[in-house]
Design a protein around this motif. Structure first.
Motif, PDB file in Angstrom:
ATOM      1  N   PRO A 182       0.810  -1.230   0.000  1.00 24.83           N
ATOM      2  CA  PRO A 182       0.000   0.000   0.000  1.00 24.83           C
ATOM      3  C   PRO A 182       0.838   1.272   0.000  1.00 24.83           C
ATOM      4  CG  PRO A 182      -0.849  -1.575   1.592  1.00 24.83           C
ATOM      5  CD  PRO A 182       0.441  -2.141   1.098  1.00 24.83           C
ATOM      6  N   TYR A 183       1.953   1.258   0.721  1.00 29.98           N
ATOM      7  CA  TYR A 183       2.827   2.439   0.757  1.00 29.98           C
ATOM      8  C   TYR A 183       3.374   2.755  -0.631  1.00 29.98           C
ATOM      9  CZ  TYR A 183       7.433   4.533   0.675  1.00 29.98           C
ATOM     10  OH  TYR A 183       8.523   5.273   0.317  1.00 29.98           O
ATOM     11  N   ALA A 216       0.588   4.213  -2.928  1.00 30.96           N
ATOM     12  CA  ALA A 216       0.159   5.564  -2.539  1.00 30.96           C
ATOM     13  C   ALA A 216       1.234   6.590  -2.887  1.00 30.96           C
ATOM     14  CB  ALA A 216      -0.161   5.606  -1.049  1.00 30.96           C
ATOM     15  N   GLN A 267       2.332   9.050   5.065  1.00 30.90           N
ATOM     16  CA  GLN A 267       1.160   8.801   5.914  1.00 30.90           C
ATOM     17  C   GLN A 267       0.730   7.342   5.852  1.00 30.90           C
ATOM     18  OE1 GLN A 267      -1.938  11.659   4.769  1.00 30.90           O
ATOM     19  NE2 GLN A 267      -1.722  12.540   6.806  1.00 30.90           N
ATOM     20  N   THR A 268       0.759   6.782   4.649  1.00 28.38           N
ATOM     21  CA  THR A 268       0.370   5.379   4.488  1.00 28.38           C
ATOM     22  C   THR A 268       1.332   4.459   5.232  1.00 28.38           C
ATOM     23  OG1 THR A 268      -0.567   5.905   2.316  1.00 28.38           O
ATOM     24  CG2 THR A 268      -0.115   3.586   2.790  1.00 28.38           C
ATOM     25  N   TYR A 271       0.201   2.382   8.557  1.00 29.50           N
ATOM     26  CA  TYR A 271       0.230   0.923   8.406  1.00 29.50           C
ATOM     27  C   TYR A 271       1.221   0.306   9.382  1.00 29.50           C
ATOM     28  CZ  TYR A 271      -0.118  -3.488   5.827  1.00 29.50           C
ATOM     29  OH  TYR A 271      -0.347  -4.788   5.469  1.00 29.50           O
ATOM     30  N   THR A 312      -6.001   2.837  11.405  1.00 27.27           N
ATOM     31  CA  THR A 312      -4.767   3.110  10.691  1.00 27.27           C
ATOM     32  C   THR A 312      -4.453   2.025   9.658  1.00 27.27           C
ATOM     33  OG1 THR A 312      -3.525   2.072  12.507  1.00 27.27           O
ATOM     34  CG2 THR A 312      -3.741   4.468  12.532  1.00 27.27           C
ATOM     35  N   PRO A 336      -4.885   3.174   4.691  1.00 25.78           N
ATOM     36  CA  PRO A 336      -4.065   2.763   3.546  1.00 25.78           C
ATOM     37  C   PRO A 336      -4.859   2.037   2.464  1.00 25.78           C
ATOM     38  CG  PRO A 336      -2.869   2.362   5.564  1.00 25.78           C
ATOM     39  CD  PRO A 336      -4.254   2.773   5.963  1.00 25.78           C
ATOM     40  N   TYR A 337      -5.908   1.290   2.849  1.00 30.34           N
ATOM     41  CA  TYR A 337      -6.755   0.654   1.847  1.00 30.34           C
ATOM     42  C   TYR A 337      -7.444   1.709   0.976  1.00 30.34           C
ATOM     43  CZ  TYR A 337      -6.388  -3.822   4.384  1.00 30.34           C
ATOM     44  OH  TYR A 337      -5.940  -4.971   4.977  1.00 30.34           O
ATOM     45  N   TYR A 374      -6.374   4.787   0.403  1.00 32.29           N
ATOM     46  CA  TYR A 374      -5.352   5.388  -0.455  1.00 32.29           C
ATOM     47  C   TYR A 374      -5.016   4.473  -1.638  1.00 32.29           C
ATOM     48  CZ  TYR A 374      -4.199   9.220   2.766  1.00 32.29           C
ATOM     49  OH  TYR A 374      -4.233  10.356   3.535  1.00 32.29           O
TER      50      TYR A 374
END
Length: 483
Positions: free
Chosen positions: A73-74, A77, A88-89, A93, A360, A364-365, A367
């Motif tokens: 996810p990071y 994003a 932020q992601t 996470y 938290t 991320p999901y 994003y």
């Protein structure tokens, strides 16, 4: 000097086991009791949550096929929205992972208490066993990702035995009278489904697990999408069938107060021996989930640190190529969180830590879903020739699901989760300040070197003037003929 051996990578079975093992952790074994107050309408909530999870799995499958890079996810994003959203992601996470690991460790100790009763009464002993388990699995993950994957396959197979026993075998013993009132919550059908879906959400967190260590997966463009979608679908089916069986095996009143609903269902269907089997399966389930999530707690900050968005220490690796320093730092935080709360009961610890981690993870999901929409429009090379319209619809539906899930989590969870996200902004500001200072120091060093060279060798010679261009040739003169 011999060449360093290549890292052994995760294959399809190990990647799928990572997905299934991380989702089927500790929460599912307690959820039927939490859902009892809603009645059979909770099965509709399971359906909505499963559909949302499948949508998210398809989003992660497409993104991992286009960008098979560590960070999951990071990475998506950051590619779509830049450094700040990427940070932020990663920040949210990472907090969710190590805080969730504390909750899983607490649940593991709670299941062990079925066979070791002292753990339920001696809080110091319980904390010591939980901390020892965390550091044992940290050592395994620091040794190598392949060794962690082997443990994940083994524990996933073992944990599925009691769940399948109830989800499949228990269906033959259900009694329709145990289901009770269809909507027992007293709320509207929509309100009951929304509230119940918020409870079921935690059981699907982890569906993106195979995307996080992408560079440690063999043939990631093929393996990760298959593992993500197949693992999510199998887990959703087990959850729904298991809940149907438990609702039909245990009377509603008894289920609402049960601390081991699957064990009670096994007792009702097969006798007392089955309850011990389920309790053992639950302990192994929590152990396997803790192993898988400890793997991820090092990978996320490692990916961000390589990009300069986390402290550089998280990018250091051990001999096996694993982010050993990040693993150790994360486990220190897990240990501290457990020791800070060891005076509380196991259930209180579990509840507190889960509230800390839920939101938290869902952000991320959201994003990632929006990242696919952005990248579908802006990166036509990565997504060219694919069904863009279908991908856009799936990403929109997945984003809508995440917003609905966040709203259903409740004001308290949203409030605390938002504060945790904001707490990372000073860290981001410090990282950017340090990056700016390093850039200035490099420029100053280059200037100093140039000045020293000028003082030692004199100023560089002025470039000589280029020769004047010759006049273009005129028209040829006519030949002179002798008279």
């Amino acid at each position: 000097m011999s060449a360093r051996p290549a890292r052994r990578k995760l294959g399809l079975w190990m990647a799928t086991a990572l997905v299934v093992g991380n989702m089927i952790g500790s929460g599912v074994f307690l959820l039927p009791s939490s859902l009892a107050e809603y009645g059979p309408i909770s099965l509709i909530a399971w359906g909505f949550t499963a559909a949302g999870a499948i949508l998210l799995a398809l989003v992660f499958a497409r993104l991992s096929r286009a960008y098979p890079k560590t960070g999951g996810p990071y990475a998506y994003a950051r590619r779509a929205f830049g450094d700040f959203v990427g940070f932020q992601t990663a920040w949210g996470y990472w907090i969710a992972v190590w805080a969730g690991n504390a909750a899983i460790a607490v649940a593991f100790v709670g299941y062990l208490a079925h066979f070791w009763p002292s753990l339920a009464d001696d809080k110091v002993l319980a904390a010591a066993v939980g901390v020892a388990t965390i550091w044992l699995l940290t050592a395994v993950n620091a040794y190598g990702v392949r060794e962690s994957g082997a443990i994940q396959v083994f524990t996933t197979v073992i944990k599925l035995v009691p769940l399948l026993m109830i989800a499949v075998g228990g269906l033959f013993f259900v009694k329709s009278g145990n289901f009770g009132e269809f909507n027992a919550s007293g709320d509207s059908a929509f309100g009951a489904v929304t509230a119940a879906a918020a409870l079921t959400l935690w059981s699907f967190i982890g569906l993106e697990s195979a995307t996080v260590p992408a560079e440690d997966v063999a043939e990631p463009e093929k393996t990760i999408p298959r593992a993500t979608v197949a693992g999510t679908a199998v887990t959703a089916l087990i959850y729904i069938l298991g809940t149907v069986a438990v609702l039909g095996l245990v009377p509603a009143a008894a289920l609402a107060t049960s601390t081991a609903p699957f064990a009670d269902a096994a007792d009702a269907a097969f006798g007392g021996w089955a309850a011990d089997l389920v309790a053992a399966g639950a302990a192994i389930s929590a152990f396997g989930a803790l192993n898988g999530w400890i793997l991820l707690q090092g990978q996320i900050p490692f990916a961000a640190a390589r990009d300069g968005l986390f402290p550089r220490v998280f990018a250091r690796t051990g001999r096996g190529g694993t982010p050993a320093v990040g693993l150790v730092i994360s486990s220190v935080l897990v240990t501290g969180l457990m020791l800070m709360n060891y005076n509380a009961g196991l259930v209180d610890q579990f509840t507190f830590i889960i509230l800390l981690a839920t939101l938290t993870t869902v952000i991320p999901y959201a994003y990632a879903s929006l990242a696919e929409l952005v990248l579908l429009a802006t990166d036509r090379v990565a997504f060219s020739g694919r069904r863009l319209a279908r991908g856009s619809i799936i990403a929109l539906l997945a984003f809508g699901y995440t917003v609905w899930a966040i709203a259903g989590a409740g004001y308290e969870v949203v409030y605390k989760g938002t504060l945790l996200i904001f707490a990372g902004i000073p860290v981001y500001a410090w990282l950017k300040y340090r990056e700016h200072r390093v850039r200035e120091e490099v420029i100053e060093a280059e200037i100093e070197v140039a000045v020293e060279e000028a003082e030692e060798y004199g100023p560089p010679p002025a470039p000589s003037a280029p020769p004047a261009p010759s006049a273009p040739p005129g028209p040829a003169e006519p030949p002179v003929h002798a008279v």
